[in-house]
Design an enzyme around this catalytic site. Structure first.
Site, short mmCIF file in Angstrom:
data_model
loop_
_atom_site.label_atom_id
_atom_site.label_comp_id
_atom_site.label_asym_id
_atom_site.label_seq_id
_atom_site.Cartn_x
_atom_site.Cartn_y
_atom_site.Cartn_z
N TRP A 44 0.66 -1.46 0.15
CA TRP A 44 -0.58 -0.08 -0.10
C TRP A 44 0.83 1.48 0.41
O TRP A 44 0.39 1.78 -0.65
CB TRP A 44 -1.33 0.05 1.02
CG TRP A 44 -1.88 1.33 1.50
CD1 TRP A 44 -3.15 1.42 1.02
CD2 TRP A 44 -1.45 2.79 1.63
NE1 TRP A 44 -3.48 2.27 1.22
CE2 TRP A 44 -2.80 3.26 1.87
CE3 TRP A 44 -0.67 2.65 2.75
CZ2 TRP A 44 -2.91 4.87 2.35
CZ3 TRP A 44 -0.34 4.08 3.54
CH2 TRP A 44 -1.24 4.96 2.91
N HIS A 45 1.66 0.83 0.26
CA HIS A 45 2.98 2.58 0.97
C HIS A 45 3.16 2.36 -0.19
O HIS A 45 4.34 3.57 -0.59
CB HIS A 45 3.81 2.08 1.89
CG HIS A 45 2.89 2.47 3.30
ND1 HIS A 45 2.43 1.24 3.98
CD2 HIS A 45 3.13 3.63 3.64
CE1 HIS A 45 2.21 2.05 4.87
NE2 HIS A 45 2.99 2.88 5.17
N GLY A 46 3.99 1.97 -1.10
CA GLY A 46 4.41 1.43 -2.63
C GLY A 46 4.67 0.35 -3.03
O GLY A 46 5.04 -0.48 -3.04
N PHE B 230 2.02 8.26 -0.99
CA PHE B 230 1.14 6.95 -0.52
C PHE B 230 0.11 7.11 -1.62
O PHE B 230 -0.62 6.13 -1.55
CB PHE B 230 1.63 6.83 0.37
CG PHE B 230 2.90 6.79 0.47
CD1 PHE B 230 3.26 6.84 2.26
CD2 PHE B 230 3.79 6.30 -0.12
CE1 PHE B 230 4.55 6.44 1.72
CE2 PHE B 230 4.92 6.06 0.47
CZ PHE B 230 5.77 6.32 1.67
#
Lengths: 336, 477
Positions: free
Chosen positions: B317-319, B477
């Site tokens: 989700w963050h990257g 993000f």
């Protein structure tokens, strides 16, 4: 109700205190400015009403006019309050501000600034170093780039990064400024031989020229109201204003003050193109010395100026000493 | 338009004035307008996608409530596939395409020019949670499309969270929000504190960190330890600053958003850390991924598997890059290892001594700091290089150990140290929270504090000439 009002007053007080403290901090974080124009800190410690001639304009003034030499030869006190690439609109605000602490008999404005664009590269310096006053605010909103205005109104924006490098000398120059030993002049020693005259691409049919003329007229009106004689002059240079443009300019401004173009008089001044120029716009100290000698006598005759009754003779004598020492050093360096 | 910009200050000043001056019935329409004006700085495409997502998921929510059995599920799937599918297409397609290309040798997709609309990761999760809640009957579908649209686009939270829960936010829209001085002062104080944290602390740390990461081989292992610590503080200060500003702005508008941080580095275990860090996202993953996978009501090995899956997805989700997945998995492994060794550690150390608590806190911090190395690095190999350097910290021949090589002079470092101590010490002894609660009810102390904070911000903030102001870390993000 009373409490509410008191609270509102207190909030306003805190916000004002924040503005004052942050602007004070911003001002003292600025690098010291001792030469190359806009040397307001030193100017403001000049004894009040002690200067008879004030010079304004660009580097073609602060590199070419030596107040100490002018005093030595004519007994008349002067000060150079020019700025790097200073435009005529900013010069107008400079004149207004400078006349708050001095009552000059003559104001001399160098005219190459008439052809500068609306904004040059040094607004942050020329306006940023002005003392806080209505004139500074006027210059900020009428003569500075839109993107510079925030930093000019709030110096911390421009200079807070200097917190990690500000020196004691910077702080002292702002908090306890000393009188300028050169009275606004910046001595240059390098000699670059010059050959033939060249003409800059200056035109008098631009919007900027018209705007600059408008501000020159305001300068003229200011001088008239305050009973100050106005000299509008063109400094000697190798890179000159084209003759047709010069003529058009002369026609438009001749009634606003005494006009003189010093370029045809360089022979009379005994300017040596091999030894007296720093570059094609600025004299070195030798050329400036010759020009100032000539200029001083010219001004004295033109305006019938008596010698200044200077109370601070010691200050001026020390300035003469300073410039002579510099000239000697420069001479010795060039001979070696 | 970011919170720490003059354009936002101007926008919000005008908006807030109108918000409380206009009649109550115009407050919500104005709020929706303000949300879209704020978001419009992200570009027309971003606005259109937000609008489309709002309309489609509103319709899906209503349809879920009006339908029965399998049809309800169908509407849920449509809504989730649309939102999550869009997020996948815009954020992850390129990554998976490259991964597939590396494995199979096929040509990867050319997705240059596909821009990720700012905030999409956050509002997708908010909307996704809303649809699940409606499906599960935990929340009635919002009938008022205006209210729903405000929830989706709420400008204080849309760019970087907190990830909003509809069942907590929507009821607040129904009540009238009158002008009250105390919440306004609380919100303003929180906002200003956030600005100071971001601009005077996080961004200054960012200068050191960015210099180190610009040339990883130039820095020695011992200096990398300091850089890793610096980044740990930078990311906390940066992200919590955004949350402070978001919560502060929301408070000034009369809304209460979820707290996102509760002194996470004051944690004795990694599990405790994740209860205090990015709380809104962690609770989203717990409620909408971990529990549906079975949570802890499954055999132990599956429970641990679920933890690893949740953290891997969190990393993703963050990257869309391998180092984020590794970061996520590493935290998952920490947590699993923590669970496995918990009885042993309790037996060995007990849990009552202050010294033991301090030791555990430091160990937890060290573990988290190591994982942040992956988070910050541009690749897994870069992160491994840095960790290898750290292990060889005693080697003085490997890079410089001078702090001055990090792009700051002695004075900068002293200012930074003083500011950090000034921030963390009161928090550590728990005074900062108490003070922050008491101040808004005073006048003199409050406004003097605001004045001093603004002065600190003006003097030490990273802005204007001579600095390169950093975007919020979580914007990407």
């Amino acid at each position: 109700m009373r409490n509410k009002i008191l609270r509102i007053c207190f909030v306003c007080l805190v916000l004002c205190a924040f503005m004052i403290i942050s602007n004070f901090l911003g001002t003292i974080l600025m690098p010291q400015r001792l030469d190359y124009g806009s040397t307001w800190d030193s100017y403001l410690v000049e004894p009040k009403d002690s200067v008879d001639i004030l010079f304004f304009g660009s580097s073609m003034v602060y590199c070419n006019v030596i107040p100490a030499t002018l005093y030595k030869n004519t007994g008349i006190t002067s000060y150079v309050m020019a700025g790097p690439e200073m435009t005529i609109p900013i010069t107008y605000y400079y004149i207004r501000e400078a006349c708050r602490t001095q009552s000059p008999k003559v104001i001399a404005v160098e005219l190459n600034g008439l052809f500068y664009g609306r904004y040059t590269n040094f607004t942050k310096v020329t306006v940023g170093y002005m003392p806080w006053s209505a004139n500074r605010i006027g210059a900020t909103f009428n003569a500075a780039e839109k993107e510079e205005r925030l930093g000019l109104m709030f110096p911390l924006y421009n200079y807070h990064s200097r917190l990690s490098e500000v020196s004691r000398a910077d702080l002292i120059s702002h908090l306890c400024p000393a009188a300028d030993p050169y009275a606004g002049y910046t001595p240059l020693s390098k000699a670059v031989p010059q050959t033939e005259i060249i003409y800059r691409g200056y035109r008098s049919d631009t919007e900027e020229f018209a705007r600059n003329l408008m501000y020159l007229k305001k300068i003229s009106e200011f001088c008239e109201v305050n009973n100050i004689k106005l000299l509008l002059y063109v400094s000697p240079a190798i890179a000159q204003i084209p003759p047709e443009t010069l003529e058009t300019m002369k026609e438009q401004i001749h009634s606003w003050g005494e006009f003189i173009d010093f370029n045809p008089m360089t022979q009379e001044m005994q300017i040596d193109n091999q030894t007296d120029w720093y570059d094609n716009l600025h004299f070195n100290v030798h050329g400036a010395n010759k020009f100032t000698n000539f200029l001083g006598h010219y001004l004295k005759e033109l305006f019938a100026l008596p010698e200044t009754v200077a109370e601070e003779v010691q200050l001026w004598l020390s300035r003469i000493e300073q410039i002579e020492a510099y000239q000697k050093e420069a001479m010795a360096a060039s001979e070696s | 338009m970011t919170f720490n910009s003059l354009s936002f200050v101007l926008f919000f000043s005008i908006f807030l004035t109108l918000y409380y001056l206009l009649p109550k019935k115009l407050q919500n329409p104005l709020l929706l307008l303000g949300n879209y004006v704020f978001y419009s700085f992200g570009g027309v495409t971003a606005v259109l996608l937000l609008l489309a997502g709002t309309v489609i998921t509103y319709g899906c929510g209503r349809a879920i409530e009006a339908s029965f059995c399998r049809v309800r599920r169908l509407w849920l799937v449509i809504g989730e596939v649309y939102m999550l599918g869009l997020l996948f297409a815009l954020k992850y397609l390129g990554f998976f395409s490259s991964l597939l290309s590396a494995l199979t040798g096929a040509q990867p997709l050319d997705l240059t020019g596909v821009l990720l609309p700012i905030g999409i990761s956050f509002y997708t999760f908010s909307v996704s949670a809303y649809l699940f809640d409606v499906y599960r009957g935990k929340l009635a579908a919002e009938r008022n499309i205006l209210s729903y649209a405000i929830f989706v686009s709420f400008f204080p939270a849309i760019l970087s969270g907190p990830v909003g829960k509809a069942r907590e936010f929507l009821p607040q829209l129904q009540s009238s929000r009158r002008f009250q001085l105390l919440p306004l002062k609380e919100g303003l104080l929180r906002f200003v504190i956030g600005c100071v944290k971001k601009m005077a602390l996080a961004d200054r740390l960012g200068i050191l960190v960015n210099t180190a990461y610009a040339d990883t081989s130039a820095i020695s292992g011992s200096l990398w330890i300091l850089v890793a610590i610096a980044y740990s503080f930078q990311i906390y200060l940066d992200f919590s600053a955004y949350s402070d500003m978001a919560l502060g702005v929301a408070k000034m508008l009369g809304f209460q958003l979820t707290e996102n941080f509760r002194y996470p580095y004051n944690s004795r275990t990694v599990k405790e850390f994740w209860k205090k860090w990015h709380i809104s996202l962690t609770s989203w993953f717990r409620e909408y991924l971990y529990f549906p996978l079975g949570g802890s009501h499954v055999p132990t090995w599956r429970c641990y598997m679920n933890i690893l899956i949740v953290f891997a997805v969190s990393g993703l989700w963050h990257g869309a890059a391998m180092q984020f997945i590794v970061w996520g998995l590493l935290n998952g492994i920490y947590q699993v290892a923590g669970e496995l060794t918990s009885p042993l550690r309790k037996k060995a150390m007990g849990s009552h001594s202050r010294l033991v608590a301090l030791w555990q806190t430091l160990c937890t911090f060290a573990l988290i700091a190591v994982s942040w190395v992956f988070f910050r690095a541009t690749s897994v190999s870069e992160a491994l290089f840095i960790l290898k350097r750290i292990l060889l910290f005693y080697r003085t021949d490997l890079g410089t150990s001078s702090l001055l090589a990090l792009g700051a002079n002695t004075r900068d470092l002293i200012f930074l140290a003083v500011l950090l101590l000034g921030y963390f010490i009161p928090g550590f002894i728990n005074k900062a929270g108490a003070l922050q609660k008491k101040l808004p009810s005073t006048t003199v102390a409050y406004w003097l504090t605001i004045g001093v904070l603004l002065l600190i911000l003006s003097l030490f903030g990273v802005y204007g000439v001579g600095f390169d102001p950093q975007d919020f870390v979580y914007f990407s993000f």
